[in-house]
Design an enzyme around this catalytic site. Sequence first.
Site, PDB file in Angstrom:
ATOM      1  N   ASP A   1      -5.705 -65.179 -40.840  1.00  0.00           N
ATOM      2  CA  ASP A   1      -6.716 -65.853 -41.625  1.00  0.00           C
ATOM      3  C   ASP A   1      -8.045 -65.507 -40.945  1.00  0.00           C
ATOM      4  O   ASP A   1      -8.056 -65.163 -39.770  1.00  0.00           O
ATOM      5  CB  ASP A   1      -6.426 -67.356 -41.543  1.00  0.00           C
ATOM      6  CG  ASP A   1      -7.510 -68.199 -42.143  1.00  0.00           C
ATOM      7  OD1 ASP A   1      -7.877 -67.915 -43.290  1.00  0.00           O
ATOM      8  OD2 ASP A   1      -7.974 -69.133 -41.473  1.00  0.00           O
TER       9      ASP A   1
ATOM     10  N   ASP B   1      -4.365 -72.666 -46.124  1.00  0.00           N
ATOM     11  CA  ASP B   1      -3.318 -71.651 -45.992  1.00  0.00           C
ATOM     12  C   ASP B   1      -1.937 -72.244 -45.703  1.00  0.00           C
ATOM     13  O   ASP B   1      -1.041 -71.551 -45.238  1.00  0.00           O
ATOM     14  CB  ASP B   1      -3.696 -70.574 -44.972  1.00  0.00           C
ATOM     15  CG  ASP B   1      -4.104 -71.171 -43.640  1.00  0.00           C
ATOM     16  OD1 ASP B   1      -3.844 -72.371 -43.429  1.00  0.00           O
ATOM     17  OD2 ASP B   1      -4.677 -70.435 -42.819  1.00  0.00           O
TER      18      ASP B   1
ATOM     19  N   CYS C   1      31.727 -78.861 -23.532  1.00  0.00           N
ATOM     20  CA  CYS C   1      31.772 -80.325 -23.580  1.00  0.00           C
ATOM     21  C   CYS C   1      30.721 -80.843 -24.552  1.00  0.00           C
ATOM     22  O   CYS C   1      30.945 -81.837 -25.249  1.00  0.00           O
ATOM     23  CB  CYS C   1      31.486 -80.934 -22.218  1.00  0.00           C
ATOM     24  SG  CYS C   1      32.251 -80.087 -20.855  1.00  0.00           S
TER      25      CYS C   1
ATOM     26  N   CYS D   1      29.153 -78.904 -19.445  1.00  0.00           N
ATOM     27  CA  CYS D   1      29.244 -77.540 -19.933  1.00  0.00           C
ATOM     28  C   CYS D   1      28.988 -77.508 -21.427  1.00  0.00           C
ATOM     29  O   CYS D   1      29.075 -78.537 -22.096  1.00  0.00           O
ATOM     30  CB  CYS D   1      30.620 -76.952 -19.628  1.00  0.00           C
ATOM     31  SG  CYS D   1      31.910 -77.774 -20.561  1.00  0.00           S
TER      32      CYS D   1
HETATM   33  P1  ADP Z   1     -10.689 -68.136 -44.922  1.00  0.00           P
HETATM   34  O1  ADP Z   1      -9.566 -67.341 -45.463  1.00  0.00           O
HETATM   35  O2  ADP Z   1     -11.817 -67.258 -44.482  1.00  0.00           O
HETATM   36  O3  ADP Z   1     -10.303 -69.135 -43.887  1.00  0.00           O
HETATM   37  P2  ADP Z   1     -10.895 -70.212 -46.979  1.00  0.00           P
HETATM   38  O4  ADP Z   1      -9.815 -69.887 -47.956  1.00  0.00           O
HETATM   39  O5  ADP Z   1     -10.722 -71.384 -46.092  1.00  0.00           O
HETATM   40  O6  ADP Z   1     -11.336 -68.926 -46.157  1.00  0.00           O
HETATM   41  O7  ADP Z   1     -12.257 -70.378 -47.803  1.00  0.00           O
HETATM   42  C1  ADP Z   1     -12.750 -69.283 -48.518  1.00  0.00           C
HETATM   43  C2  ADP Z   1     -14.191 -69.461 -48.916  1.00  0.00           C
HETATM   44  O8  ADP Z   1     -14.330 -70.564 -49.800  1.00  0.00           O
HETATM   45  C3  ADP Z   1     -15.117 -69.762 -47.775  1.00  0.00           C
HETATM   46  O9  ADP Z   1     -15.534 -68.623 -47.105  1.00  0.00           O
HETATM   47  C4  ADP Z   1     -16.280 -70.451 -48.502  1.00  0.00           C
HETATM   48  O10 ADP Z   1     -17.142 -69.486 -49.034  1.00  0.00           O
HETATM   49  C5  ADP Z   1     -15.608 -71.188 -49.629  1.00  0.00           C
HETATM   50  N1  ADP Z   1     -15.391 -72.602 -49.281  1.00  0.00           N
HETATM   51  C6  ADP Z   1     -14.226 -73.222 -49.068  1.00  0.00           C
HETATM   52  N2  ADP Z   1     -14.417 -74.524 -48.776  1.00  0.00           N
HETATM   53  C7  ADP Z   1     -15.748 -74.730 -48.790  1.00  0.00           C
HETATM   54  C8  ADP Z   1     -16.591 -75.864 -48.561  1.00  0.00           C
HETATM   55  N3  ADP Z   1     -16.105 -77.060 -48.217  1.00  0.00           N
HETATM   56  N4  ADP Z   1     -17.908 -75.688 -48.678  1.00  0.00           N
HETATM   57  C9  ADP Z   1     -18.427 -74.506 -49.016  1.00  0.00           C
HETATM   58  N5  ADP Z   1     -17.700 -73.402 -49.232  1.00  0.00           N
HETATM   59  C10 ADP Z   1     -16.383 -73.499 -49.130  1.00  0.00           C
HETATM   60 MG    MG Z   2      -9.206 -70.755 -43.039  1.00  0.00          MG
END
Ligand code: ADP
Ligand code: MG
Length: 696
Positions: free
Chosen positions: A405, A595, A15, A12
């Site tokens: 996102d 994120d 317990c 239970c």
């Molecule tokens: P989301 O919020 O759309 O997931 P991110 O914050 O992951 O977007 O990335 C935002 C933007 O940054 C992307 O849309 C891209 O334009 C640019 N970016 C991020 N990482 C890369 C990468 N490795 N190569 C080219 N562009 C990138």
């Molecule tokens: Mg993303």
Amino acid sequence: MKEILHIENLDCPVCAEALQEDLQKIKGVRSVQVDYVSQTITLDAENEKAIAKVVDVANHFEEVRVLEGGRYALTDNSHKKEWIRIGISALVLTLGLVFEHVTGLAFGQMIAYVFYAIAYLVVGWPILISTFENVKKGRIFDENFLMTIASFGAIAIGEAGEAVLVMLLYTLGELLQSIAVGSSRRSVTELMALKSEKATRLRQGQEEEIAPENVEVGDLLVVKSGEKIPVDGILCSERAVLDTKSLTGEAEPRTFDEGAEILAGYINVGGRYEMKAIRPYKESAVQKILDMVENASQGKAKPEKFITKFARVYTPVVCILALLIAILGPFADGLLTEGLFYFKDWARWLQSALTFLVISCPCALIISVPLTYFSGIGICAKQGILVKGGTYLDILAQARAVAFDKTGTLTEGNFTVSAVHPVENVSEQALLSMVASLERGSAHPIARAFEGIETGHVFDEITEIPGQGLIGRRQDEEWLVGNDKLFAGKGIAFTKRESVATLVYIAKNGEYLGCVEIGDRIRAEAKKAVSALKNMGISQLVMLTGDGRERAEKIANEVGMSAVSANLLPEDKLKEAEKLKQNGVLIYVGDGINDAPVMATADCAVSMGKLGSAAAMEASDLVLISDDLSALPKALRIARKTRSIVLQNIIFSLVMKVGFMALGVAGVLPLWLAVFADVGVMLLAVLNSFRVRFLK
Ligand code: ADP
Ligand code: MG
């Protein structure tokens, strides 16, 4: 070191608390949690010795037994012995009642008492023993103790038959409860049977059977028809038809082609095929899922914590009330009705007091609440939704806003190059290979678009700028790839383009070289999932993205978001999330890339669990392992149902308890009826909690 022990025969919730207290006292135990519903001990200890001691103490606690090898108790206890005891006791009690009331024999009364004594001991003996042992340890106020006192009281006021009924009904109630909880537990532990028992390894044309734990990366394995895949791997045969339901919730078997990644826990519903192990068992997706479900009982929801705390004060308070009634009741009765100082009608007041004692069992309350959450988590798991604790179901049920996102969440995150725009004197091929060389240094979904493309450049160092792009360095060269924000920030002149695709610009030493367009599709189910959330009364549906405004708005409109925040760097996403949180409970759905801080801030973080992306699975509170957004409204529905059943049960049990107390004081509730009613309330609450399981 952390350890999860599986146990059986923990009877239970009270317990469980008691055992937990015992275990906490052991030296070298940092933290320990005993869970009645899942029958587990989750433990963090300093050394092996402490763990061994825990096992020893648990093994000596009432009937508890620690199971070997971390296996769940799937064995079905038939409860035969208990049924037989209850049957015999009921029969003998009936004989006693017949002799006392029907036969009219001179010796009837005496013979009846013999029968009562036998009937009492047949069911009551184990209860008396437990009471004795617990009192010896200084543990009073447990259910056994209450039943013992109540039955002794009944004997004292000359109601021996009633004393038998108290023990009999209590035993019956415990038995029914154990059956009900067991059935609920089984439905969840069946899920745990995802693990395959053996793997068949192929070596020099010979098959040998080994434990999944012993499979090494690179081993060639054979999976026969009807077998479970033992470890994550790559399909080596031409084709396989697999039932993925246990992991993804998908009902239809799926067909996989040669080279596809297949996961442990899938069931082979087609013919025999061969596969190559790519991960050891410990790192397989299924093991991670099992770990998470096991740990889920740690994240206790608020109502669950409330009820445990409440039970702790409730029982002693009601017991004290019982004592007061037994003493003050007859005194007040004499004083008020006859103006005399004496104890009037003490037997009637003792009866009221005993009724209180019986009702002071908190069982109905504390059993159904964790059971309901446990069922809710189990149902979610069956649908491919992993919930890391009852508390997240609770939060989900109260959600006011959902933030998404964009990349990888509302969109598929499968980027492919759709157009290349080099400046003069640079070939498309050359441009692509430059971008691809840099993207090798990134884990962003965008980088995957370049996976198949030949690289030609080697960099000393590649740094990622979250939400913007990448910087690559070699000797005195500095290369940039990323979005317009990165270029604007660096003050580099470039030709800005407009497109619904994502644009990746590239520059070398400040000189713009061109741009690659990469396409990403909106998830097929996104629109439906979003509108389902809207229909469930969630009006704030916000998209948070690091991407440009125009494209963000276009996508947001298409899927039906109510608001968009674009051009956000990871820290801006965090600020937006905090703002949203001020209006109420915030759910955040993301892919774990750029994120992580938002995930930590949101009340409940949901990740799209492309199976295998471990980081996101770990950072979030809820994982949609089917990688399908429509699981989110499903999860919400289950969460709301779970919460409403929990609240119903709490209110129902409390109201009934108070009602019985009133009847008890009024003196109109016979003792056996009080036990009967108390058991009834508990069973009704448990049955109500079953409704979670039948949610469509
Ligand atoms: P989301 O919020 O759309 O997931 P991110 O914050 O992951 O977007 O990335 C935002 C933007 O940054 C992307 O849309 C891209 O334009 C640019 N970016 C991020 N990482 C890369 C990468 N490795 N190569 C080219 N562009 C990138
Ligand atoms: Mg993303």
